[in-house]
Enzyme design. Structure first.
Site, PDB file in Angstrom:
ATOM      1  N   ASP A  92     -20.488  35.221  26.365  1.00 11.89           N
ATOM      2  CA  ASP A  92     -19.365  35.666  25.548  1.00 11.89           C
ATOM      3  C   ASP A  92     -19.939  36.379  24.323  1.00 11.89           C
ATOM      4  O   ASP A  92     -20.448  35.724  23.407  1.00 11.89           O
ATOM      5  CB  ASP A  92     -18.516  34.474  25.092  1.00 11.89           C
ATOM      6  CG  ASP A  92     -17.789  33.776  26.235  1.00 11.89           C
ATOM      7  OD1 ASP A  92     -18.320  33.748  27.365  1.00 11.89           O
ATOM      8  OD2 ASP A  92     -16.705  33.215  25.998  1.00 11.89           O
ATOM      9  N   LYS A 158     -11.827  38.987  25.591  1.00 10.79           N
ATOM     10  CA  LYS A 158     -11.532  37.685  24.991  1.00 10.79           C
ATOM     11  C   LYS A 158     -10.969  37.891  23.593  1.00 10.79           C
ATOM     12  O   LYS A 158     -11.458  38.730  22.833  1.00 10.79           O
ATOM     13  CB  LYS A 158     -12.809  36.844  24.946  1.00 10.79           C
ATOM     14  CG  LYS A 158     -12.695  35.495  24.250  1.00 10.79           C
ATOM     15  CD  LYS A 158     -14.023  34.754  24.311  1.00 10.79           C
ATOM     16  CE  LYS A 158     -14.035  33.508  23.457  1.00 10.79           C
ATOM     17  NZ  LYS A 158     -15.344  32.812  23.500  1.00 10.79           N
ATOM     18  N   LYS A 188      -9.445  36.175  28.381  1.00 11.73           N
ATOM     19  CA  LYS A 188      -9.690  34.833  27.861  1.00 11.73           C
ATOM     20  C   LYS A 188      -9.022  34.688  26.503  1.00 11.73           C
ATOM     21  O   LYS A 188      -9.301  35.456  25.573  1.00 11.73           O
ATOM     22  CB  LYS A 188     -11.191  34.555  27.746  1.00 11.73           C
ATOM     23  CG  LYS A 188     -11.511  33.160  27.198  1.00 11.73           C
ATOM     24  CD  LYS A 188     -13.008  32.884  27.224  1.00 11.73           C
ATOM     25  CE  LYS A 188     -13.343  31.572  26.530  1.00 11.73           C
ATOM     26  NZ  LYS A 188     -14.799  31.276  26.553  1.00 11.73           N
TER      27      LYS A 188
END
EC number: 4.1.2.4
Length: 223
Positions: A92, A158, A188
């Site tokens: 991430d 995300k 996400k």
């Protein structure tokens, strides 16, 4: 609410990114992850080795350029590569939010591409700090950044680190992001999701993964 406890658990990244986290905390995280049946755990790069040592444990994700995103692309790429070498299967990364807010799309595209190149076989989630982008440039800017992330090879976009003062995930942000990349990339939602109701709202808006530190509270709220 339309979702079972098991269905929600299966899309959770059970997260521990506090600076003061210790290896003992990671062991506790893994124990709780197994008990809850979540999909993955997300930890800081120095904690990946400890998290990845559990046979048959959850998928391990690590962060890169976290939490500010103000790192050189080569540093983000190297950090991601080290994490994958240590056992992370997902990364991430945080974009340069300032560049995004200034409309420097090529800067964002290049740094995402650099990390993608460094970890070609890992799942790459790109943290865009959606609250800031919506505040500075509205939905068009958030949409543009999502398209750039897709162009550069991201697997997910995300919402948030959960550390930025502008805030975490919002239904509005998830709807915009899913509207741009839904069906091709994952979305996400992360940051400030502490109840079952909020988690369900994010899923209904189009989130396909949830980043939670309050995983037990969320799942307990589902019965």
């Amino acid at each position: 609410m339309g979702y079972t406890r098991a269905q929600v658990a299966a899309v959770i990244d059970h997260t521990l990114l506090k600076p003061e986290a210790t290896e003992a905390d990671v062991v506790a995280l893994l124990t709780e992850a197994a008990d809850l049946g979540v999909y993955a755990v997300c930890v800081s790069p120095p904690m990946v080795s400890a998290a990845a040592q559990v046979p048959g444990g959850p998928v391990v994700a690590a962060v890169a350029g976290f939490p500010s995103g103000k790192h050189l692309p080569a540093i983000k790429a190297e950090e991601a590569a080290h994490a994958v070498a240590d056992g992370a299967r997902e990364v991430d990364m945080v974009i340069d939010v300032g560049a995004a807010c200034s409309g420097e799309l090529d800067v964002v595209r290049a740094e995402v591409a650099a990390v993608r190149s460094a970890v070609p076989h890992a799942v790459l989630k790109v943290i865009v700090e959606s609250a800031v982008l919506l505040e500075r440039g509205g939905e068009p800017l958030l949409a543009d950044i999502c398209r750039v992330c897709e162009d550069a090879g991201a697997d997910f976009v995300k919402t948030s680190t959960g550390f930025h003062p502008s805030g975490g995930a919002s239904v509005r942000a998830v709807e915009v992001m899913a509207g741009v990349v839904g069906g091709r990339l994952g979305v996400k939602a992360s940051g400030g999701i502490r109840t079952a109701q909020t988690a369900i709202e994010m899923l209904d808006a189009g989130a396909t993964r949830l980043g939670l530190s309050a995983s037990r509270a969320v799942l307990d709220g589902l019965g």
